[in-house]
Design an enzyme around this catalytic site. Sequence first.
Site, short mmCIF file in Angstrom:
data_model
loop_
_atom_site.label_atom_id
_atom_site.label_comp_id
_atom_site.label_asym_id
_atom_site.label_seq_id
_atom_site.Cartn_x
_atom_site.Cartn_y
_atom_site.Cartn_z
N THR A 170 21.48 23.51 55.83
CA THR A 170 20.41 23.14 56.77
C THR A 170 20.08 21.67 56.54
O THR A 170 19.39 21.33 55.59
CB THR A 170 19.16 24.02 56.52
OG1 THR A 170 19.57 25.39 56.51
CG2 THR A 170 18.13 23.80 57.61
N LYS A 202 18.85 25.83 64.28
CA LYS A 202 18.52 26.39 62.96
C LYS A 202 17.11 25.95 62.53
O LYS A 202 16.33 26.74 61.98
CB LYS A 202 19.58 25.92 61.95
CG LYS A 202 19.22 26.11 60.49
CD LYS A 202 19.13 27.56 60.08
CE LYS A 202 18.71 27.69 58.63
NZ LYS A 202 18.30 29.04 58.27
N LYS A 238 11.35 21.65 52.97
CA LYS A 238 12.36 20.72 53.51
C LYS A 238 12.62 21.04 54.98
O LYS A 238 12.63 20.16 55.84
CB LYS A 238 13.66 20.86 52.70
CG LYS A 238 14.83 20.10 53.28
CD LYS A 238 16.19 20.68 52.83
CE LYS A 238 16.48 22.00 53.47
NZ LYS A 238 17.85 22.46 53.49
P1 NAP Z 1 20.58 26.05 45.88
O1 NAP Z 1 20.77 27.37 45.23
O2 NAP Z 1 19.49 25.15 45.42
O3 NAP Z 1 22.00 25.25 45.78
C1 NAP Z 1 22.11 23.91 46.18
C2 NAP Z 1 23.54 23.41 46.00
O4 NAP Z 1 23.56 22.01 46.33
C3 NAP Z 1 24.07 23.54 44.56
O5 NAP Z 1 25.45 23.75 44.63
C4 NAP Z 1 23.76 22.15 44.00
O6 NAP Z 1 24.57 21.80 42.91
C5 NAP Z 1 24.10 21.29 45.19
N1 NAP Z 1 23.51 19.95 45.13
C6 NAP Z 1 22.20 19.61 45.25
N2 NAP Z 1 22.06 18.27 45.18
C7 NAP Z 1 23.30 17.76 45.01
C8 NAP Z 1 23.81 16.45 44.89
N3 NAP Z 1 23.02 15.36 44.94
N4 NAP Z 1 25.15 16.29 44.73
C9 NAP Z 1 25.97 17.37 44.69
N5 NAP Z 1 25.55 18.65 44.81
C10 NAP Z 1 24.23 18.83 44.98
O7 NAP Z 1 20.37 26.19 47.47
P2 NAP Z 1 20.82 27.38 48.45
O8 NAP Z 1 19.73 28.39 48.53
O9 NAP Z 1 22.23 27.82 48.11
O10 NAP Z 1 20.80 26.60 49.84
C11 NAP Z 1 21.89 25.77 50.26
C12 NAP Z 1 21.66 25.38 51.72
O11 NAP Z 1 21.59 26.57 52.52
C13 NAP Z 1 20.34 24.63 51.97
O12 NAP Z 1 20.54 23.65 52.96
C14 NAP Z 1 19.39 25.73 52.45
O13 NAP Z 1 18.34 25.21 53.24
C15 NAP Z 1 20.36 26.58 53.26
N6 NAP Z 1 19.97 28.00 53.42
C16 NAP Z 1 19.44 28.69 52.35
C17 NAP Z 1 19.08 30.04 52.55
C18 NAP Z 1 18.47 30.83 51.41
O14 NAP Z 1 17.85 31.88 51.70
N7 NAP Z 1 18.63 30.43 50.15
C19 NAP Z 1 19.29 30.65 53.79
C20 NAP Z 1 19.86 29.93 54.83
C21 NAP Z 1 20.21 28.59 54.63
P3 NAP Z 1 24.10 22.18 41.38
O15 NAP Z 1 24.52 23.61 41.17
O16 NAP Z 1 24.84 21.22 40.55
O17 NAP Z 1 22.61 21.98 41.32
#
Ligand code: NAP
Length: 289
Positions: free
Chosen positions: A92, A168, A237
């Site tokens: 997102t 989205k 965010k």
């Molecule tokens: P998350 O668990 O916080 O994972 C974030 C990912 O991004 C990790 O792989 C992290 O790496 C990486 N990352 C963050 N900053 C970085 C950087 N500067 N350089 C390289 N890698 C970086 O988040 P998530 O829940 O999986 O969400 C991921 C996306 O999906 C987001 O955009 C979120 O809004 C969207 N989303 C989430 C959900 C939900 O329910 N969780 C649902 C729909 C959509 P590290 O492991 O090294 O920290």
Amino acid sequence: MDIGFIGLGSMGQAMAENILKAGHRVRVWNRSRERAQPLAALGAELVDTPAAAFAGDAVFSMLADDAAACEVFDARLLENAPRDLVHVNMATVSVACAEKLAREHAARAIHYVAAPVMGRPDVAAAAKLTIIAAGPAEAIDRVQPIFDAIGQRTWRLGALPQHANVAKLAANFMLASAVETLGEASALLSGYGVAMSDFLDVITNSAFPGPVYSGYGRLIAQDTYEPAMFKARLGLKDVRLALAAADACAIPLPVASVVRDSLLDAVAHGDGEKDFAVLGRVAARRAGR
Ligand code: NAP
């Protein structure tokens, strides 16, 4: 297919696992390497750089936000990526970020598809995500087998990637508003000693069925916000991104402004890493409970 996968957070882990299970070859990269180890145990190939993942038939990415996207998909990476590769960005991100990435990919003859998803990590694990895809039709056709491995349905919103992102953001704005109203309703009930769990049974079996009211309502009724499936920080965010997208074309979103402040309240009280449903606690605190 030969697939690269970048970003193995809560969502990316489950998605990459389902691509593997569907029989595809998957090369994975994550900033923190240890988070990629479980996938290696399942047969994925761990690579050391994002560039090594940017190869094969297509690369999928599920990074946290715009800042991560800018850091990882830099000019050097795109310059050295194979021409005609398809990059599917499922995170997102902002409309402005999507427009920029689409331009930069096109300049290097790489196909850019935006495919943000609806569904939390448990939905991702069950391969039931709702995928909102936009980008060149032929590129989406090429990656449809991968979408089929991770989602229950792909909705196509045309050739401009940013259209998927604004859809989205509109959806998440609606979700955030629903959780805010659940929290406020819960505070109202508490003023009269009515149990939120009793109320939830009534509304989810009548006017408000569905996963949003029942799922987030249950967390609010239990006052349980850990482990976070979707962190309040990420919800904030998304509301900010919806406000920025609206601001860019002079569209007022008054409800989004209220929800942004409630999420800021959660973050200010140290609850940013807790589940988005922590908006229930914010409403209770405002009510002096
Ligand atoms: P998350 O668990 O916080 O994972 C974030 C990912 O991004 C990790 O792989 C992290 O790496 C990486 N990352 C963050 N900053 C970085 C950087 N500067 N350089 C390289 N890698 C970086 O988040 P998530 O829940 O999986 O969400 C991921 C996306 O999906 C987001 O955009 C979120 O809004 C969207 N989303 C989430 C959900 C939900 O329910 N969780 C649902 C729909 C959509 P590290 O492991 O090294 O920290």
